[in-house]
Design an enzyme around this catalytic site. Structure first.
Site, PDB file in Angstrom:
ATOM      1  N   LYS A  22       0.927  -1.202  -0.189  1.00  0.00           N
ATOM      2  CA  LYS A  22       0.031  -0.074  -0.048  1.00  0.00           C
ATOM      3  C   LYS A  22       0.855   1.278   0.064  1.00  0.00           C
ATOM      4  CE  LYS A  22      -2.034   1.693   3.949  1.00  0.00           C
ATOM      5  NZ  LYS A  22      -1.649   3.190   4.022  1.00  0.00           N
ATOM      6  N   ASN A  23       1.995   1.353   0.966  1.00  0.00           N
ATOM      7  CA  ASN A  23       2.620   2.505   0.991  1.00  0.00           C
ATOM      8  C   ASN A  23       3.681   2.625  -0.142  1.00  0.00           C
ATOM      9  OD1 ASN A  23       1.260   2.958   3.519  1.00  0.00           O
ATOM     10  ND2 ASN A  23       2.677   2.318   4.815  1.00  0.00           N
ATOM     11  N   CYS A 116      -5.536   7.767   8.892  1.00  0.00           N
ATOM     12  CA  CYS A 116      -5.810   7.467  10.216  1.00  0.00           C
ATOM     13  C   CYS A 116      -5.446   8.422  11.000  1.00  0.00           C
ATOM     14  CB  CYS A 116      -4.824   5.858  10.434  1.00  0.00           C
ATOM     15  SG  CYS A 116      -5.193   4.650   9.631  1.00  0.00           S
ATOM     16  N   PRO A 122       1.395  16.413  11.593  1.00  0.00           N
ATOM     17  CA  PRO A 122       1.691  17.593  11.073  1.00  0.00           C
ATOM     18  C   PRO A 122       2.267  17.314   9.569  1.00  0.00           C
ATOM     19  CG  PRO A 122       3.509  16.989  12.553  1.00  0.00           C
ATOM     20  CD  PRO A 122       2.318  15.948  12.725  1.00  0.00           C
TER      21      PRO A 122
HETATM   22  C1  UD1 Z   1       3.579   6.979   6.444  1.00  0.00           C
HETATM   23  C2  UD1 Z   1       2.547   6.080   6.039  1.00  0.00           C
HETATM   24  C3  UD1 Z   1       2.081   5.562   7.348  1.00  0.00           C
HETATM   25  C4  UD1 Z   1       2.929   4.932   8.507  1.00  0.00           C
HETATM   26  C5  UD1 Z   1       4.007   6.092   8.744  1.00  0.00           C
HETATM   27  C6  UD1 Z   1       5.023   5.838   9.636  1.00  0.00           C
HETATM   28  C7  UD1 Z   1       1.946   6.323   3.789  1.00  0.00           C
HETATM   29  C8  UD1 Z   1       0.538   6.809   3.068  1.00  0.00           C
HETATM   30  N1  UD1 Z   1       1.678   6.450   5.255  1.00  0.00           N
HETATM   31  O1  UD1 Z   1       2.896   8.136   7.070  1.00  0.00           O
HETATM   32  O2  UD1 Z   1       1.076   4.323   7.203  1.00  0.00           O
HETATM   33  O3  UD1 Z   1       2.263   4.773   9.599  1.00  0.00           O
HETATM   34  O4  UD1 Z   1       4.473   6.343   7.334  1.00  0.00           O
HETATM   35  O5  UD1 Z   1       5.959   4.832   9.135  1.00  0.00           O
HETATM   36  O6  UD1 Z   1       2.795   5.748   3.532  1.00  0.00           O
HETATM   37  N2  UD1 Z   1       6.397  14.659  11.094  1.00  0.00           N
HETATM   38  C9  UD1 Z   1       6.599  16.007  11.119  1.00  0.00           C
HETATM   39  N3  UD1 Z   1       6.045  16.856  10.334  1.00  0.00           N
HETATM   40  C10 UD1 Z   1       5.815  16.716   8.942  1.00  0.00           C
HETATM   41  C11 UD1 Z   1       5.616  15.229   8.560  1.00  0.00           C
HETATM   42  C12 UD1 Z   1       5.969  14.287   9.634  1.00  0.00           C
HETATM   43  O7  UD1 Z   1       6.934  16.582  12.216  1.00  0.00           O
HETATM   44  O8  UD1 Z   1       5.618  17.463   8.253  1.00  0.00           O
HETATM   45  C13 UD1 Z   1       6.534  13.731  11.979  1.00  0.00           C
HETATM   46  C14 UD1 Z   1       5.400  12.950  12.252  1.00  0.00           C
HETATM   47  O9  UD1 Z   1       4.868  13.566  13.409  1.00  0.00           O
HETATM   48  C15 UD1 Z   1       5.901  11.454  12.879  1.00  0.00           C
HETATM   49  C16 UD1 Z   1       7.129  11.375  12.115  1.00  0.00           C
HETATM   50  O10 UD1 Z   1       7.308  12.570  11.146  1.00  0.00           O
HETATM   51  O11 UD1 Z   1       6.322  11.673  14.089  1.00  0.00           O
HETATM   52  C17 UD1 Z   1       7.226  10.452  10.776  1.00  0.00           C
HETATM   53  O12 UD1 Z   1       5.649  10.765  10.174  1.00  0.00           O
HETATM   54  P1  UD1 Z   1       5.881  10.285   8.380  1.00  0.00           P
HETATM   55  O13 UD1 Z   1       6.991   9.208   8.123  1.00  0.00           O
HETATM   56  O14 UD1 Z   1       5.752  11.517   7.677  1.00  0.00           O
HETATM   57  O15 UD1 Z   1       4.569   9.636   8.289  1.00  0.00           O
HETATM   58  P2  UD1 Z   1       3.504   9.683   7.143  1.00  0.00           P
HETATM   59  O16 UD1 Z   1       4.375   9.425   6.003  1.00  0.00           O
HETATM   60  O17 UD1 Z   1       2.452  10.603   7.242  1.00  0.00           O
END
Ligand code: UD1
Length: 407
Positions: A22-23, A116, A122
């Protein structure tokens, strides 16, 4: 609303093929928007999130033709529009519109991106990446007249922000660099797709270098889904059976497999087949979920019911610090847990059947695993949440011997 009914307590035995990840599929679908051609995407999983992503790019004019798990995505003539807010609010991967729409149309709305809701999610790093490439915020939009190459250094490893930076870099003429990037297998999958479309990309532990420009259609087979694979292996373990998964990468799953061994389970790896079975041995373990290659945050809700039926243990999620909300749902099955200093302490528990509502994708799957284990009839309502990420779920579980239905 769909409901899964499971008559639990039967050991699951047999093999399943891993679906496409999926990811990995989601960023590749949105990345097709920066190409001008027809992309061939194979091993595309037939899951709710992928269907929603394809609907979103169709609204922008992409023509999608599917033959089984192969999709041809024609993005030669797109036209700007605001994709439906309802669809954007369904999937987290809609954040990839920031990079892809800014690149293709020079504008993208800052919407209420979905997915989710297990924590605050953020998007500051996504926005910073857009600004670094020459975007500017006007009202609730990011717009640009022309993107320019950028040197990005992320403060922490974010899968989503890394993916947006790669999409922007691949669509921009010239050489860009990304430091502090995420290393998840799906980031590599996106890089393989962008390379197939003509971007020149080098990746090392510290740095990704991208020479971007005009891209043609790409060509990719989506990698096996490590989270789905871990879910079926856990279904075998928690029911006292033995499940084999074919087609998931052992390296991608290595932290999960190391944990299963630490718990006392036997793990067999041969070629593209991985199988696991529980033994009499059973140890209490501590799990820390961190960015890849550490234990995946998406697998921690999946493993929690297994800890409970074994000797208990501790989970500390350092990616999404508040990601323990699903434990409240699992308490209906008799799973006893508490939160202490940001960690979830799972007690050894005897599971009983329950009727619960799936709150999110992995939490919903965790509830289904409890239902598969507990003797008697359980019901998981709002099963659409689980179907967002699991292809042919009921069919695959039945093929392993589960007494499960959906209506
Ligand atoms: C992706 C996955 C999700 C998985 C997650 C962690 C997809 C569509 N989703 O989510 O299933 O649970 O990776 O493996 O692939 N953060 C910030 N600022 C930002 C973005 C992120 O501070 O702008 C922080 C988040 O709060 C979190 C961390 O970075 O603590 C990791 O998040 P991230 O890897 O970005 O998760 P997603 O890409 O949203």
């Amino acid at each position: 609303m769909k409901t899964i009914t499971v008559n639990g307590g039967r050991p699951l035995f047999g093999s399943v093929f891993a679906q496409g990840s999926k990811n990995a599929a989601l960023p590749i679908i949105f990345a097709t928007l920066i190409t001008r051609g027809v992309s061939e995407v194979r091993h595309l999983p037939d899951i709710g999130d992928v269907r929603c992503a394809l609907d979103i790019i169709r609204e922008l004019g992409a023509r999608v033709t599917s033959y089984g798990s192969v999709a041809y995505i024609d993005t030669r003539s797109l036209s700007f529009c605001e994709p439906s807010a309802e669809k954007i609010s369904k999937i987290r991967a809609s954040t990839y519109l920031l990079g892809s729409m800014l690149s293709r149309f020079g504008r993208c709305r800052l919407s209420a991106f979905g997915g989710c809701a297990f924590s605050d999610r953020p998007i500051d790093m996504h926005i910073d990446a857009c600004l670094a490439f020459g975007g500017r915020i006007v009202g609730n939009e990011i717009i640009t007249d022309r993107l320019h190459p950028a040197d990005i250094s992320f403060k922490k490893a974010s899968v989503g922000a890394t993916i947006n930076a790669l999409i922007l870099a691949a669509a921009t003429d010239g050489v860009s660099t990304v430091r502090g990037h995420a290393r998840e297998p799906h980031v590599h999958a996106l890089i393989d797709f962008l390379r197939s479309a003509g971007a020149e990309i080098k990746i090392s532990d510290e740095l990704i270098t991208v020479r971007g420009g005009e891209l043609k259609g790409g060509n990719i087979a989506i990698i096996g889904d490590m989270i789905e694979a871990g879910s079926y292996l856990t279904a075998g373990l928690i029911t006292g059976g033995r499940v084999s998964v074919i087609g998931a990468d052992r390296e991608d799953l290595s932290s999960y497999l190391a944990l299963a061994r630490e718990l006392g389970c036997e793990v067999f790896e041969r070629g593209s087949i991985i199988s696991a079975r529980a033994t009499e041995l059973c140890r209490r373990v501590s799990i820390v979920a961190e960015p890849y290659p550490a234990f995946a945050t998406d697998l921690q809700p999946i493993i929690a019911p297994l800890l409970a039926v074994m000797s208990g243990g501790e989970i500390c999620d350092r990616v999404w610090t508040g990601r323990y909300g699903y434990l409240k749902t699992l308490s209906s099955f008799g799973l006893s847990s508490r939160i202490e200093d940001g960690r979830a302490i799972i007690e050894s528990s005897e599971l009983q059947p329950a009727c619960v509502v799936a709150e999110d994708l992995r939490g919903g799957m965790a509830a289904l695993l409890c239902g598969l284990c507990a003797k008697g009839e359980s019901r998981i309502e709002n099963a659409e949440q689980i179907l967002r990420g699991y292809e042919n779920l009921v069919y695959k579980l039945r093929s392993l011997g589960a007494d499960v239905s959906i209506d």
